[in-house]
Structures are given as C-alpha cells and as structure tokens.
Design a protein around this motif. Structure first.
Motif, short mmCIF file in Angstrom:
data_model
loop_
_atom_site.label_atom_id
_atom_site.label_comp_id
_atom_site.label_asym_id
_atom_site.label_seq_id
_atom_site.Cartn_x
_atom_site.Cartn_y
_atom_site.Cartn_z
N SER A 110 0.82 -1.20 0.00
CA SER A 110 0.00 0.00 0.00
C SER A 110 0.86 1.26 0.00
O SER A 110 0.53 2.24 -0.67
CB SER A 110 -0.93 0.00 1.21
N LEU A 113 2.28 1.66 -3.50
CA LEU A 113 1.27 2.09 -4.46
C LEU A 113 1.03 3.60 -4.35
O LEU A 113 0.85 4.28 -5.36
CB LEU A 113 -0.04 1.32 -4.25
N ALA A 114 1.03 4.11 -3.12
CA ALA A 114 0.89 5.56 -2.94
C ALA A 114 2.08 6.29 -3.56
O ALA A 114 1.91 7.32 -4.24
CB ALA A 114 0.77 5.89 -1.46
N ASN A 115 3.28 5.74 -3.36
CA ASN A 115 4.47 6.35 -3.97
C ASN A 115 4.41 6.25 -5.49
O ASN A 115 4.86 7.16 -6.19
CB ASN A 115 5.73 5.66 -3.46
N LEU A 116 3.85 5.16 -6.00
CA LEU A 116 3.72 4.99 -7.44
C LEU A 116 2.76 6.04 -8.01
O LEU A 116 3.01 6.60 -9.07
CB LEU A 116 3.24 3.58 -7.78
N ARG A 117 1.67 6.30 -7.29
CA ARG A 117 0.74 7.34 -7.73
C ARG A 117 1.42 8.71 -7.77
O ARG A 117 1.27 9.47 -8.72
CB ARG A 117 -0.47 7.40 -6.80
N LYS A 118 2.18 9.01 -6.70
CA LYS A 118 2.89 10.29 -6.66
C LYS A 118 3.89 10.39 -7.80
O LYS A 118 4.04 11.44 -8.42
CB LYS A 118 3.62 10.44 -5.32
N ALA A 120 3.73 8.83 -10.68
CA ALA A 120 3.00 8.98 -11.93
C ALA A 120 2.53 10.42 -12.10
O ALA A 120 2.61 10.99 -13.20
CB ALA A 120 1.82 8.02 -11.98
N GLU A 121 2.04 11.04 -11.02
CA GLU A 121 1.60 12.43 -11.10
C GLU A 121 2.76 13.35 -11.42
O GLU A 121 2.64 14.25 -12.26
CB GLU A 121 0.94 12.85 -9.79
N GLN A 124 3.67 12.93 -15.04
CA GLN A 124 2.73 13.61 -15.93
C GLN A 124 2.96 15.12 -15.90
O GLN A 124 2.89 15.78 -16.93
CB GLN A 124 1.29 13.29 -15.53
#
Length: 159
Positions: A110, A113-118, A120-121, A124
């Motif tokens: 978990s 996954l939060a680090n992966l979202r950050k 990815a943002e 982008q």
C-alpha cells in the motif's frame, strides 16, 4: 657523466629498490588485491550467523525513496531467522520504477502504491511542462483572431 643524468638514474634506482643497500632490485612492484580477503572475511561472518539458503527466488527488488529500484536478477538469498537477517548476493542494477512497473505491480504494498501514484503524477507534470516549453512551436500554427480592420487603418495612414 652528466649530473642531471646521474640524479635521474639515482632517483629511478631508489624507486625500484625495496630494502637497503645490498638488496636485489625488483623490476615491477606487485600490487596485492585485498578484495579476496574482504570476501573471505564476509563469508566467515556469514557462516557465524548460521544462515540457510532460500531456493527458487527469481528476482529481488528494493524500492528506494527517490523512486529508483535496486533490482537483482536471479540472486542467491540466505536468511538467519535468529539474527533477523537476509543476505542477498548477486549483481544489482539501479533502475527507474517506470522500467519495472508491469512486472512488479503484484509486489507493491500500500505504501509503494501511494508512492507509485505520486511518481506517476510527477511524471505527468514533468511531461506537461516539457510540452509547455516545446508547445510554443505548435501555438504558432494557430491563426490569431482579427482584432481590427487593417484596410481602414492603412487608409487612415495614407490620408
């Protein structure tokens, strides 16, 4: 004999002489590598931990805080449960998280996954900023809106 040449020969002779005045000269100084002794010390320390080899591990990924991954392919993994120690032996490569994403999604927890979202943002945002810098060339293709009638302005200037 030339004094410069004599001084040069004496300097060269003193660099190849190992002992005192009567010792033989050595042509090449041998350089002893200490990597083998370090490896032996490491192996003896590992044996003291009483480790057991873990079989059938295909890869090991260590996630760093900066978004990179230390990736070991086919490592030798040993563990000592008493010492709460894992030993990973193999060739490690530092890779970007984006290079390994499709294959490691099932390994992410978990927090990761939060680090992966950050990540990815931020990726982008970086892409949009790069497009913003290079996007000025694309904006030149657009036709600007007509603000005033140029024919009237030209007629007023000529009059």
């Amino acid at each position: 004999m030339n004094p410069e040449k004599l001084a040069k020969l004496q300097a060269a002779q003193s660099s190849v002489r190992i002992g005192g005045k009567g010792t033989p000269r050595r042509k090449v100084k041998k350089v002893h590598k200490s990597a083998g002794s370090d490896d032996k010390k490491l192996q003896s320390a590992i044996k003291k931990l009483n480790v057991q080899q873990i079989q059938q591990i295909e890869e090991v990924n260590m996630f760093k805080n900066d978004g990179t991954v230390l990736h070991f392919k086919a490592p030798k993994v040993s563990t000592s449960f008493q010492a709460n120690t894992f030993i990973i032996n193999g060739l490690g490569e530092s890779k970007e998280l984006t290079e390994l994403v499709p294959g490691i999604l099932n390994q992410l927890g978990s927090d990761s996954l939060a680090n992966l979202r950050k990540l990815a943002e931020s990726y982008q945002m970086a892409q949009s900023q790069q497009e913003g810098v290079t996007g000025t060339a694309d904006d030149d293709d657009d036709v600007p809106e007509l603000v005033e009638n140029f024919e009237e302005v030209a007629a007023e200037e000529s009059a």
